[in-house]
Scaffold this motif. Sequence first.
Motif, PDB file in Angstrom:
ATOM      1  N   ASN A  99       0.800  -1.342   0.060  1.00 58.82           N
ATOM      2  CA  ASN A  99       0.021  -0.080   0.065  1.00 58.82           C
ATOM      3  C   ASN A  99       0.899   1.177   0.013  1.00 58.82           C
ATOM      4  O   ASN A  99       1.045   1.738   1.084  1.00 58.82           O
ATOM      5  N   GLY A 106      -0.091   4.012   2.599  1.00 59.26           N
ATOM      6  CA  GLY A 106      -1.362   4.528   1.855  1.00 59.26           C
ATOM      7  C   GLY A 106      -2.808   3.893   1.933  1.00 59.26           C
ATOM      8  O   GLY A 106      -2.836   2.695   2.527  1.00 59.26           O
ATOM      9  N   PRO A 107      -3.833   4.284   1.527  1.00 57.99           N
ATOM     10  CA  PRO A 107      -5.104   3.725   1.965  1.00 57.99           C
ATOM     11  C   PRO A 107      -5.536   2.561   0.865  1.00 57.99           C
ATOM     12  O   PRO A 107      -6.616   1.900   1.162  1.00 57.99           O
ATOM     13  N   THR A 108      -4.689   2.236  -0.175  1.00 61.14           N
ATOM     14  CA  THR A 108      -5.017   1.029  -1.162  1.00 61.14           C
ATOM     15  C   THR A 108      -3.975   0.235  -1.438  1.00 61.14           C
ATOM     16  O   THR A 108      -2.830   0.331  -1.346  1.00 61.14           O
ATOM     17  N   SER A 168      -5.635   8.001  -2.882  1.00 60.77           N
ATOM     18  CA  SER A 168      -5.382   6.606  -3.394  1.00 60.77           C
ATOM     19  C   SER A 168      -4.240   6.575  -4.530  1.00 60.77           C
ATOM     20  O   SER A 168      -3.719   7.703  -4.897  1.00 60.77           O
ATOM     21  N   SER A 172      -4.306   5.396  -7.448  1.00 59.04           N
ATOM     22  CA  SER A 172      -4.744   5.825  -8.771  1.00 59.04           C
ATOM     23  C   SER A 172      -4.814   7.562  -8.906  1.00 59.04           C
ATOM     24  O   SER A 172      -4.236   7.845  -9.695  1.00 59.04           O
ATOM     25  N   ASP A 173      -5.233   8.145  -8.056  1.00 64.79           N
ATOM     26  CA  ASP A 173      -5.481   9.674  -7.845  1.00 64.79           C
ATOM     27  C   ASP A 173      -3.770  10.152  -7.962  1.00 64.79           C
ATOM     28  O   ASP A 173      -3.587  11.034  -8.355  1.00 64.79           O
TER      29      ASP A 173
END
Length: 299
Positions: free
Chosen positions: A200, A227-229, A278, A280-281
């Motif tokens: 993550n 990270g959150p993902t 995220s 992706s972002d």
Amino acid sequence: MGRIGERGREEFVGSFFNDTATTENEIWCLSRNPGTNTENVHWIHYDLVTAGLPENMPSSADAVIHMAQSSRFRDFPTGVEDIFAVNTAATARLAEWACLNDVKVFVYVSTGGIYGSSEEPLTEDHPFRSSGSLAFYQASKYAAEIVLKAWEQRFTVVVLRPFFIYGPGQRQEMLIPRLINLIRQGKPIQLQPPEGMRCNPIHVDDMAVAVEQAIDLERSIAINVAGPTVLGLEEITRIIGENCGIEPMVEMLKGKSPEHMVADISRMREILGGPRISFSDGIARWLHSEASDLSEGMD
């Protein structure tokens, strides 16, 4: 908050922290590659490999933030002196300075790599386990954590253990820049099935916010920062490829299973606030800004 003494990290997280820190803080930055002084940010040219500390250190500070990482962290055994000097010995010198100058909190950026890999999310209580080519680097970071424990009776020690920081300006040998370069060059990315290592990664903006929040803590603690993902490397390469407009070449290797490095960030969410960006972002933001900078440079 008055003054903050910031020490290291060559241009990456340190520069983003300087951007997020409020103008109420006076920041002194020690770096091999100093930036430009501003009204509240003062740079001191200094190589942490050097014994002692520079004479023009500030007379006091509320906090020390030690983010430096040896640039030779992969060079074992030829780089061990540099790795130990920057990651461990410099930490001891800065801790002594902090004690002598009434510092209230010492924030040390360690690494999530000290845990090794695991099938389960890694909590802060997971034991130290170093292995492979980065074993000495990981050991030097963990040794610095142990050194700082001796100072907890004199000031608050906050240890941050980041997992796979990424973002603009990062050195090319780090994980995400290496994947971006391989995709752009049309070279194959070799992964273990079924999806490669799971992790993550944390965007540098979220990392900088975590550092700023850590300054206000009043008790010594170690905190995972990630990270959150949670993603496998196959999905990470797909996301990068989409933002580059290139189909990644992925080769699944037979035999060895992937070694996962997923951080449990429950403590981070509770104490520092959870990450907001995220993967992706974060990748879209990074590559879009890179493309914009390139376009402006051609005008």
